[in-house]
Design an enzyme around this catalytic site. Sequence first.
Site, short mmCIF file in Angstrom:
data_model
loop_
_atom_site.label_atom_id
_atom_site.label_comp_id
_atom_site.label_asym_id
_atom_site.label_seq_id
_atom_site.Cartn_x
_atom_site.Cartn_y
_atom_site.Cartn_z
N LYS A 50 -7.61 2.93 -4.43
CA LYS A 50 -7.89 4.36 -4.64
C LYS A 50 -8.78 4.54 -5.86
CE LYS A 50 -3.62 5.72 -2.37
NZ LYS A 50 -2.21 6.09 -2.48
N GLN A 94 2.01 7.20 -7.10
CA GLN A 94 2.18 6.28 -5.98
C GLN A 94 3.67 6.15 -5.62
OE1 GLN A 94 -0.42 4.81 -4.26
NE2 GLN A 94 1.16 4.12 -2.85
N ASP A 117 -2.24 14.76 -3.20
CA ASP A 117 -1.51 14.19 -2.06
C ASP A 117 -1.00 15.31 -1.14
OD1 ASP A 117 -1.51 11.46 -1.75
OD2 ASP A 117 0.11 11.10 -3.18
#
Length: 293
Positions: A50, A94, A117
């Site tokens: 990412k 994460q 997200d």
Amino acid sequence: MTAHILDGKALAAALRADLAQRAAKLPYRAGLAVVLVGEEAASAVYVRNKARAADAIGVTAWTIRLPAGTTEAALLAEIARLNGDPDVDGILVQLPLPPQIRPEAVIGAIDPTKDVDGFHPLNVGRLHSGAPGLVPCTPLGVMKLLAHAGTALRGARAVVLGRSAIVGKPVAELLLRADATVTLAHSRTRDLAAECRRAEVIIAAVGRAELVRGDWVANDAVVIDVGINRRADGSLVGDVAFDECVDHAGAITPVPGGVGPMTIACLLENTLAAAAARRDQKSIQRPLRSQSP
Ligand code: NAP
């Protein structure tokens, strides 16, 4: 007739090229903070990918590595710091987190305008009610693949296999928004094969290797395989038996090289959307094209 194979790698590359142009047009360099707690190998790889993808399109990425023993309070303090940092446009924590940290507490603490997200309850509610907001990346990628395939969703029968908060449910919401007639199936669904056979669009997100067999898929159906399952030999396989479906489906995504690359590209798209929205907030004062961490 052989299915059109939907090349997520190529589509993601095209999207990233477009995003690089958009990033360059921002009056400052957009910033993405990626928080990794612990040293889980798979998570470390995802985080590195990412950050690299962000750098490659001109978005500054900061990876904040915290030890596995980090307390929930310490992580919340870090989130509060990132929420208050004007250089940070997007925050991603994460998952999974170590057992001492409640993921819902952490997700709920992220500023919803930086929630790239799309997991914050406010963004989940916005998606549910049809209001604009940040949408989870994998579902966004699925919709882009369907658009790329030219799938007519209005009135189409779509079945989503899997009802997780990060994939199944938001995909179902987006399909509904596109006027599909959506069935959301899960482990208690009585006859999964029959649900699939009726469908013109199948989205598989269950995490069971090759669960969807060739005779579950109607001729010309569009099949998007979100699943990532690791075989004993280390290779990856999806939730769909690709070889059994490729002859008669209308279009199908491979694994790897289908949904996976789209997820990261959509994370970057969300980061730029967050950056652009925050730029429009007159209250935000910051130096042009800041480089500071
Ligand atoms: P998850 O949270 O484990 O949810 C799995 C869902 O599938 C649940 O709703 C479960 O039903 C359902 N399910 C499990 N076994 C089933 C069966 N035999 N028949 C019907 N439904 C079944 O998984 P997830 O996070 O949504 O991820 C799903 C898959 O997508 C995984 O392979 C994951 O690695 C992959 N994934 C890929 C990406 C990407 O970027 N490509 C991103 C995220 C996830 P219940 O609710 O009844 O338990």
